[in-house]
Enzyme design. Structure first.
Site, PDB file in Angstrom:
ATOM      1  N   CYS A 272       6.021   8.830  10.951  1.00 54.08           N
ATOM      2  CA  CYS A 272       6.436   8.048  10.017  1.00 54.08           C
ATOM      3  C   CYS A 272       6.154   8.622   8.914  1.00 54.08           C
ATOM      4  O   CYS A 272       5.800   9.903   8.368  1.00 54.08           O
ATOM      5  CB  CYS A 272       4.651   7.534   9.720  1.00 54.08           C
TER       6      CYS A 272
ATOM      7  N   THR B 159      12.711  11.986 -42.526  1.00 51.81           N
ATOM      8  CA  THR B 159      11.622  10.599 -43.220  1.00 51.81           C
ATOM      9  C   THR B 159      10.723   9.950 -42.007  1.00 51.81           C
ATOM     10  O   THR B 159      11.694   8.977 -41.472  1.00 51.81           O
ATOM     11  CB  THR B 159      12.401   9.874 -44.286  1.00 51.81           C
TER      12      THR B 159
ATOM     13  N   ASP C 211      13.057   6.988 -36.720  1.00 55.42           N
ATOM     14  CA  ASP C 211      11.571   5.481 -36.633  1.00 55.42           C
ATOM     15  C   ASP C 211      12.001   5.248 -36.754  1.00 55.42           C
ATOM     16  O   ASP C 211      11.908   3.827 -37.382  1.00 55.42           O
ATOM     17  CB  ASP C 211      10.500   5.709 -36.972  1.00 55.42           C
TER      18      ASP C 211
ATOM     19  N   CYS D   6       5.805   7.538   5.782  1.00 59.53           N
ATOM     20  CA  CYS D   6       5.051   6.744   4.506  1.00 59.53           C
ATOM     21  C   CYS D   6       5.040   7.833   3.629  1.00 59.53           C
ATOM     22  O   CYS D   6       5.024   7.596   2.530  1.00 59.53           O
ATOM     23  CB  CYS D   6       3.521   5.948   5.105  1.00 59.53           C
TER      24      CYS D   6
ATOM     25  N   CYS E 118       6.326  -0.446   1.895  1.00 57.24           N
ATOM     26  CA  CYS E 118       6.563  -2.139   1.740  1.00 57.24           C
ATOM     27  C   CYS E 118       7.204  -2.386   0.614  1.00 57.24           C
ATOM     28  O   CYS E 118       7.999  -3.165   0.989  1.00 57.24           O
ATOM     29  CB  CYS E 118       4.858  -2.003   1.341  1.00 57.24           C
TER      30      CYS E 118
ATOM     31  N   ASP F 261       1.194  -1.311  -0.269  1.00 57.48           N
ATOM     32  CA  ASP F 261       0.034  -0.187  -0.320  1.00 57.48           C
ATOM     33  C   ASP F 261       1.255   1.903  -0.123  1.00 57.48           C
ATOM     34  O   ASP F 261       0.096   2.207  -0.218  1.00 57.48           O
ATOM     35  CB  ASP F 261      -1.189  -0.067   1.201  1.00 57.48           C
ATOM     36  N   CYS F 262       2.405   0.682   0.602  1.00 56.97           N
ATOM     37  CA  CYS F 262       2.831   2.032   0.649  1.00 56.97           C
ATOM     38  C   CYS F 262       4.327   1.806   0.058  1.00 56.97           C
ATOM     39  O   CYS F 262       4.627   1.036  -0.135  1.00 56.97           O
ATOM     40  CB  CYS F 262       2.909   2.894   1.541  1.00 56.97           C
TER      41      CYS F 262
ATOM     42  N   ASP G  43      -0.194  11.729  10.318  1.00 59.25           N
ATOM     43  CA  ASP G  43       0.344  10.702   9.271  1.00 59.25           C
ATOM     44  C   ASP G  43      -0.810  10.170   8.288  1.00 59.25           C
ATOM     45  O   ASP G  43      -0.529   9.950   6.931  1.00 59.25           O
ATOM     46  CB  ASP G  43       1.446   9.497   9.738  1.00 59.25           C
TER      47      ASP G  43
ATOM     48  N   ASP H 160      14.287  13.314 -37.226  1.00 59.40           N
ATOM     49  CA  ASP H 160      14.779  12.662 -38.222  1.00 59.40           C
ATOM     50  C   ASP H 160      13.902  13.183 -39.400  1.00 59.40           C
ATOM     51  O   ASP H 160      12.601  14.025 -38.931  1.00 59.40           O
ATOM     52  CB  ASP H 160      14.779  10.806 -38.161  1.00 59.40           C
TER      53      ASP H 160
END
Length: 730
Positions: free
Chosen positions: A381, A427, A623, A383, A20, A16-17, A709, A425
């Site tokens: 904390c 072309t 490309d 987080c 982790c 969750d954050c 927090d 570029d």
């Protein structure tokens, strides 16, 4: 032995954050044989590389931290754990056992079914019961609140211990456990129980927000239909889209989504490509033209030959690239990670000093200052601060991908905002990559006759100039009569007989060898050549019948795209292998700042290097294969849609639908993302600074501290998710 070598990818559930991510990376990185670990919060994935490591050990380590884990695909499952296959079946058959300690969650599924949600509800129920007990039997209230606190805190403490043993001693769980246990010792059991519940609610909210961010990119997979109409043996059968093989012929009805990347074999229709590329106007596609999985056929029945398996279609590649990109950290993110390693121990030290110094030196009351010290632990904390960058980066990458802008990592997204020079570029990048008829000059005949005779000679040819003439004839709906004895004359042109007329279509030099060209006509040809156009002369019965001029025209949005780059303070330079006259004709009309023509691939690479040595931050756009060396050399290499695989692999980013305006769009997205990151950092640190002062002054306590927090973390995540709605300027 359950060993794996090379690279394995896993799905991780319950993160969750960003804290982790750190815990998992630290824990798995300590395992024997593991060389690198990349965890993406945004994608919910983990990539592990190493010479020899135990797949089962990786999974055990992650589960011990309280997260769900499963191989990202079937091949990884077999490779990672041949002797542990029953555990993978266990994932599928018993989702409730995916995790330990209440932190984990099923890898896929609604948030309210997760163990985290269940634990939060149990903790809330225990707190309600504790309040009820306190009303009926006040003497038992402290014990009731202690039990209510333990319901939520024991799993949190277990995770803190495992994290400490696997390389993350200063985790959010550690700070939470110290604060709650300390509150019990000073008799604040009611507050301790409430703080634990608020912590769990905050985690749950963070998990929901993170899950929504993950779903935004995975939702792309839902664009591809699950079934397809396969043509085989003269019959049409409905089959799973994932089973389609390369070369198979499928039928796509009007209104259906196209189930695979392919090439149209039969039929012509307008294709709505908005779901994949963000292109708002449907594009007409006919035989021989490519179509993408997930786009919508609007008008007519199409027969399509499949060119990519389900795992390699455009959408699958986009999802894979974005998920891999989210596993690589941006420079700001790496800095915040390093900062948080020192920040959390410093918070513990400050909390301890606040708790101890006033009573020892100034004779203040111990319980009051210990209480304030514990509140500082919760305020400190990390987080919100740690998630401030990866949440915004993940949202930015996802927003770009959903609009046809692929960026291979947070570092690319961050660097784009600093670009000072864009090298393009010509072309296929500034131009469409194929010639079109721009001028028809008729002499003694109508323009339609000139075009009709030329198209008759070119019928059946695949030469780019021939294709341009045939396309113009089809667009103007001029009749194309059959040509007799049509033949190519090497190095000169084509000749044949059309309706009894001897016709010759050739270069001006070759035509001049057959018939004299008047000075006025030569001047007209020279003017067209000066405009970068290739001129063919049509000779009918030894008389000049007309001129046809062709040029690879700029993309419709090229001038606007370059103007937007100039507005952003970025200078442009054209690097092309084409001749100087054609390059200047195209570039001057588009407002390019500098034009360099007649270049070899190594010249382009050298010029990019010179610009970078001069202090410029260079983005190279191209490309083709000839652009690959320069794309690799530049600070940022951007491949245009429809380019070669070599260009796409070499580049740091890609514009899927080939709009020049999207180059400016990428830079705008980078600037918006970095602005969002600084907003997040300001919110995270600003709230902490305010509550730090108010806590030391005794104005706020444990409840506001934990609310500050978790509130900051949720605010930062929601602010980052605003980027999911980002749109390039139209």
């Amino acid at each position: 032995m359950d060993q794996a070598a090379g690279k394995l990818r896993y799905r991780i559930g319950g993160m969750d954050c960003a804290a982790c991510v750190t815990k998992i990376e630290n824990a798995v990185g300590r395992l024997p044989g593991v060389e690198t670990v990349g965890v993406s919060l945004g994608a919910g994935t983990m990539t592990v590389t190493g010479e020899t490591f135990h797949g089962a050990a990786v999974e055990r380590q992650v589960r011990a931290l309280g997260y769900a884990i499963a191989p990202a695909d079937a091949s990884a499952k077999v490779e990672a754990a041949p002797d542990h296959a029953h555990d993978h079946d266990h994932y599928q058959d018993h989702g409730h056992d995916h995790s330990h300690g209440g932190h984990g969650a099923a890898i896929d599924g609604p948030w309210w079914k997760t163990r985290k949600a269940v634990l939060t509800l149990l903790s809330a129920a225990a707190l309600v019961v504790a309040y009820a007990v306190g009303l009926v039997m006040p003497d038992l209230a402290p014990w009731a609140f202690f039990i209510a606190m333990a319901v939520g805190l024991v799993p949190v403490a277990q995770r803190a211990v495992v994290a400490a043993m696997t390389g993350t001693p200063f985790s959010i769980e550690t700070l939470m456990t110290i604060a709650a246990v300390g509150a019990v010792f000073i008799g604040a059991t009611e507050e301790a129980a409430m703080v634990v519940l608020l912590f769990l609610v905050g985690e749950l909210l963070e998990g929901v927000a993170a899950g929504r961010a993950r779903a935004s990119i995975r939702g792309l997979a839902d664009l591809v239909p699950k079934t397809a109409l396969l043509e085989a043996g003269g019959t049409t059968t409905e089959v799973p889209a994932e089973t389609l093989a390369v070369g198979a012929i499928i039928l796509v009805r009007p209104g259906d989504r196209i189930p695979a990347d392919g090439v149209i074999v039969d039929g012509q229709s307008a294709i709505n490509e908005a779901p994949v590329t963000g292109e708002s106007v449907p594009r007409n596609r006919g035989p021989g033209e490519p179509v993408f999985a997930g786009t919508i056929n609007t008008d007519a029945v199409l027969r399509v030959r499949v060119t990519a398996a389900a795992a390699d279609n455009t959408i699958a590649r986009v999802i894979r690239l974005v998920e891999e990109a989210q596993e690589s950290k941006a420079p700001t993110e790496r800095f915040i990670d390093r900062f948080s390693r020192y920040y959390t121990p410093a918070v513990l030290l400050v909390g301890a000093l606040v708790a101890v110094v006033p009573p020892l030196i100034f004779g203040a009351e111990w319980s009051e200052w210990i209480y304030r010290g514990l509140a500082i632990l919760l305020i400190g904390c990390p987080c919100a601060l740690v998630i401030s960058t990866p949440a915004a980066i993940a949202a930015g990458l996802s927003a770009g991908a959903r609009r046809g802008l692929l960026l291979k990592g947070g570092a690319v997204l961050e660097t784009l905002r600093r670009v000072t020079r864009v090298a393009l570029d010509k072309t296929g990048t500034l131009t469409e990559g194929r010639p079109r008829v721009t001028d028809i000059v008729a002499i003694g005949r109508s323009e339609a006759d000139v075009l009709s005779l030329a198209a008759a000679l070119e019928t059946g040819s695949s030469h780019p100039l021939a294709v341009a003439i045939l396309e113009r004839a089809a667009a103007d709906r001029v009749p194309v009569p059959p040509a007799a004895a049509a033949r190519a004359l090497a190095g000169k042109g084509v000749a044949g007989k059309v309706g009894g007329v001897e016709v010759f279509l050739a270069s001006p030099d070759a035509a001049g060898e057959r018939v004299p060209l008047e000075p006025g006509l030569l001047a007209r040809i020279a003017a067209l050549n000066d405009a970068g156009k290739t001129v063919s002369v049509l000779v009918a019965n030894d008389t000049v019948a007309g001129l046809i001029a062709m040029r690879d025209e700029p993309r419709p949005d090229a001038a606007e795209g370059l103007a937007r780059l100039h507005e952003a303070g970025i200078r442009t330079i054209m690097l092309t292998g084409d001749n100087e006259r054609t390059a200047r004709a195209v570039g001057s009309g588009l407002g390019i700042d500098e034009i360099r023509a007649g270049l070899l691939p190594e010249d382009k690479q050298r010029i990019v290097g010179e610009l970078m040595a001069d202090g410029q931050v260079v983005a190279k756009v191209g490309d083709g294969i000839n652009d690959a060396p320069a794309l690799a050399a530049a600070d940022i290499g951007i491949a245009m849609g429809g380019g070669t695989d070599v260009a796409l692999e070499t580049a740091d980013a890609a514009v899927l639908h080939g709009r020049v305006t999207d180059i400016a769009g990428m830079i705008e997205l980078s600037r918006a993302t970095m602005g969002n990151i600084w907003q997040n950092i300001t919110v995270a640190l600003g709230l902490k600074a305010v509550f730090l002062v108010t806590t030391i002054l005794g104005i706020t306590g444990l409840w506001p501290a934990i609310l500050a927090d978790t509130g900051a973390t949720v605010l930062v995540t929601l602010n980052a998710m605003r980027l999911l709605a980002w749109q390039p300027r139209q």
